[in-house]
Design an enzyme around this catalytic site. Structure first.
Site, PDB file in Angstrom:
ATOM      1  N   LYS A   1      -1.651  20.732  28.127  1.00 16.32           N
ATOM      2  CA  LYS A   1      -1.020  19.906  27.171  1.00 16.32           C
ATOM      3  C   LYS A   1       0.293  19.384  27.536  1.00 16.32           C
ATOM      4  CE  LYS A   1       2.034  23.414  25.191  1.00 16.32           C
ATOM      5  NZ  LYS A   1       2.760  23.646  24.193  1.00 16.32           N
TER       6      LYS A   1
ATOM      7  N   LYS B   1       7.501  19.547  26.706  1.00 15.94           N
ATOM      8  CA  LYS B   1       8.697  18.770  27.237  1.00 15.94           C
ATOM      9  C   LYS B   1       9.263  19.403  28.552  1.00 15.94           C
ATOM     10  CE  LYS B   1      10.547  21.076  22.963  1.00 15.94           C
ATOM     11  NZ  LYS B   1       9.995  22.511  23.111  1.00 15.94           N
TER      12      LYS B   1
ATOM     13  N   LYS C   1       2.845  30.021  31.179  1.00 20.29           N
ATOM     14  CA  LYS C   1       4.069  29.723  31.548  1.00 20.29           C
ATOM     15  C   LYS C   1       4.701  30.604  32.566  1.00 20.29           C
ATOM     16  CE  LYS C   1       6.110  27.812  27.384  1.00 20.29           C
ATOM     17  NZ  LYS C   1       7.193  27.473  26.413  1.00 20.29           N
TER      18      LYS C   1
HETATM   19  N1  AQP Z   1       0.911  18.938  23.402  1.00 23.85           N
HETATM   20  C1  AQP Z   1       1.136  19.307  21.887  1.00 23.85           C
HETATM   21  N2  AQP Z   1       0.225  18.833  21.401  1.00 23.85           N
HETATM   22  C2  AQP Z   1       0.305  19.181  19.914  1.00 23.85           C
HETATM   23  N3  AQP Z   1       1.362  20.080  19.307  1.00 23.85           N
HETATM   24  C3  AQP Z   1       2.444  20.588  20.335  1.00 23.85           C
HETATM   25  N4  AQP Z   1       3.398  21.548  20.086  1.00 23.85           N
HETATM   26  C4  AQP Z   1       3.966  21.500  21.522  1.00 23.85           C
HETATM   27  N5  AQP Z   1       3.264  20.862  22.547  1.00 23.85           N
HETATM   28  C5  AQP Z   1       2.153  20.156  21.791  1.00 23.85           C
HETATM   29  C6  AQP Z   1       3.975  21.889  19.033  1.00 23.85           C
HETATM   30  O1  AQP Z   1       5.140  21.650  18.881  1.00 23.85           O
HETATM   31  C7  AQP Z   1       5.835  22.708  17.997  1.00 23.85           C
HETATM   32  C8  AQP Z   1       7.036  23.106  18.929  1.00 23.85           C
HETATM   33  O2  AQP Z   1       6.737  23.604  20.094  1.00 23.85           O
HETATM   34  P1  AQP Z   1       7.921  24.442  20.954  1.00 23.85           P
HETATM   35  O3  AQP Z   1       8.876  23.714  21.382  1.00 23.85           O
HETATM   36  O4  AQP Z   1       8.386  25.487  19.887  1.00 23.85           O
HETATM   37  O5  AQP Z   1       7.147  25.113  22.214  1.00 23.85           O
HETATM   38  P2  AQP Z   1       5.968  24.679  23.011  1.00 23.85           P
HETATM   39  O6  AQP Z   1       4.532  24.760  22.217  1.00 23.85           O
HETATM   40  O7  AQP Z   1       5.928  25.472  24.312  1.00 23.85           O
HETATM   41  O8  AQP Z   1       6.193  23.093  23.180  1.00 23.85           O
HETATM   42  P3  AQP Z   1       6.358  22.413  24.736  1.00 23.85           P
HETATM   43  O9  AQP Z   1       6.775  20.948  24.364  1.00 23.85           O
HETATM   44  O10 AQP Z   1       5.344  22.854  25.315  1.00 23.85           O
HETATM   45  O11 AQP Z   1       7.805  23.009  25.007  1.00 23.85           O
HETATM   46  P4  AQP Z   1       7.956  23.913  26.408  1.00 23.85           P
HETATM   47  O12 AQP Z   1       7.738  22.823  27.522  1.00 23.85           O
HETATM   48  O13 AQP Z   1       9.530  24.155  26.453  1.00 23.85           O
HETATM   49  O14 AQP Z   1       7.305  24.952  26.434  1.00 23.85           O
HETATM   50  C9  AQP Z   1       4.721  23.919  18.273  1.00 23.85           C
HETATM   51  O15 AQP Z   1       4.208  23.908  16.894  1.00 23.85           O
HETATM   52  C10 AQP Z   1       3.704  23.487  19.075  1.00 23.85           C
HETATM   53  O16 AQP Z   1       2.578  23.975  18.437  1.00 23.85           O
END
Ligand code: AQP
Length: 333
Positions: free
Chosen positions: A194, A197, A111
């Protein structure tokens, strides 16, 4: 009864990755455990969030969770910043975790990118807050996507060091629950990255709010290679984009990738993408419609979240108070 905790950042519209990797697995746990689910706004501000957008996205995330099947009567659903114990215990954990441990966290490196010096200190200590989220409930099972495994290992290191340093047996061991064939959904533009969002490219992901045409277009444009689909798993090796689309169809139709290949092996991506888009539209359409209905009544949504926060505080505050005592803070009046 086993206590389960998990959270999700209101850092954008929830994606298919969040859904298949995490949210969908949270639903059955409501009936198998004491389930506590949280919209983690404190985590979201570790990167810049426009204040008005953050408020909107927090409600939207809560609506998405309910639309996906979380029932505020059967689980505790709330917003992280409404329960102060999270931030308070996180500070104690900032003083327990070692810099060397945090330096190994790959999510921070991903990040922060090349410009680590310009990242917030919050992004760096994010895993300590995550440990506090879970441990202030003495939760032992944490359903997450595969990407969060390293953070949970760190949470266990923190719990153990706290117990050891203060000579107590206070914080339990946490176990990740990583389920399903789609524990890591990848970007539609790059099968090695991955799906996120907050990815700058909207084409890289399926949002839970996308309409049928948008889903079909994104799947049609998804990166693939020139070969037809293989009929066995070994044939997906070194084909990350093909593997990802097969995994998504398996995840959304509740089957195994092997079965998807048995049915679609030999097919070109044109036909396969049509099948995949139809399956996604059929599954996600009702979720988007329910989200919209819930968001039309923000007062009811806020009221449900306030009840959730009250129930969460009743569990978290005594545990956090005991941690304060163990550390030796002078009791407050
Ligand atoms: N691509 C993914 N595949 C499977 N699981 C995923 N998770 C996130 N992306 C994937 C799971 O979603 C849960 C919540 O995630 P989060 O919002 O707390 O943080 P993150 O993992 O950083 O998700 P994002 O979508 O990538 O958010 P941003 O872009 O804001 O950093 C977690 O259980 C995660 O494993």
């Amino acid at each position: 009864m086993t206590r389960v905790f998990s959270g999700i950042q209101p850092s954008g519209v929830p994606t298919l990755g969040n859904y298949l990797g995490a949210i969908r697995n949270w639903v059955p746990l409501q009936d198998q455990a004491e389930a506590i689910y949280c919209v983690v706004d404190l985590h979201a501000i570790t990167v810049w969030q426009d204040p008005a957008e953050l408020t909107r996205q927090t409600r939207e995330m809560a609506a998405a969770l309910i639309a996906c099947g979380l029932d505020p009567q059967r689980c505790i659903l709330f917003v992280q910043s409404h329960v102060r114990a999270h931030a308070e215990l996180a500070w104690i954990f900032n003083c327990v975790a070692r810099l060397g441990w945090l330096n190994r966290m790959t999510q921070f490196k991903d990040k922060a990118g090349k410009n680590q010096e310009a990242s917030s200190a919050g992004l760096y200590v994010y895993p300590n807050l995550m440990a506090a989220d879970i441990l202030t409930y003495h939760a032992t099972k944490v359903p997450v996507g595969d990407d969060q495994k390293q953070h949970l290992e760190l949470a266990n290191d923190i719990a153990q060091k706290f117990n050891h340093d203060y000579g107590v047996d206070f914080f339990p061991t946490i176990e990740p629950l990583i389920q399903g064939v789609a524990a890591r959904v990848m970007s539609l533009r790059d099968g090695t990255k991955k799906m996120s969002k907050s990815d700058p490219s909207d084409q890289s992901r399926i949002n839970l709010t996308d309409d049928a045409d948008t889903i079909a277009l994104k799947i049609r444009r998804a990166k693939t290679d020139a070969e037809p689909l293989p009929d066995h798993m070994a044939g997906l090796e070194n084909r990350p984009e093909a593997r990802n689309l097969v995994g998504i169809l398996a995840g959304i139709t509740n089957t195994l990738p092997e079965n998807v290949l048995r049915e679609h092996g030999g097919q070109g991506f044109g036909a396969f993408k049509g099948t995949l888009a139809d399956a996604l539209v059929a599954h996600l359409g009702p979720i988007a419609a329910e989200m919209k209905r819930l968001l039309d009544d923000p007062a009811a949504l806020d009221a449900a979240l306030h009840v959730g926060a009250e129930r969460a505080r009743a569990i978290a505050e005594p545990i956090c108070a005991r941690a304060r005592e163990i550390v030796g803070f002078l009791p407050a009046k």
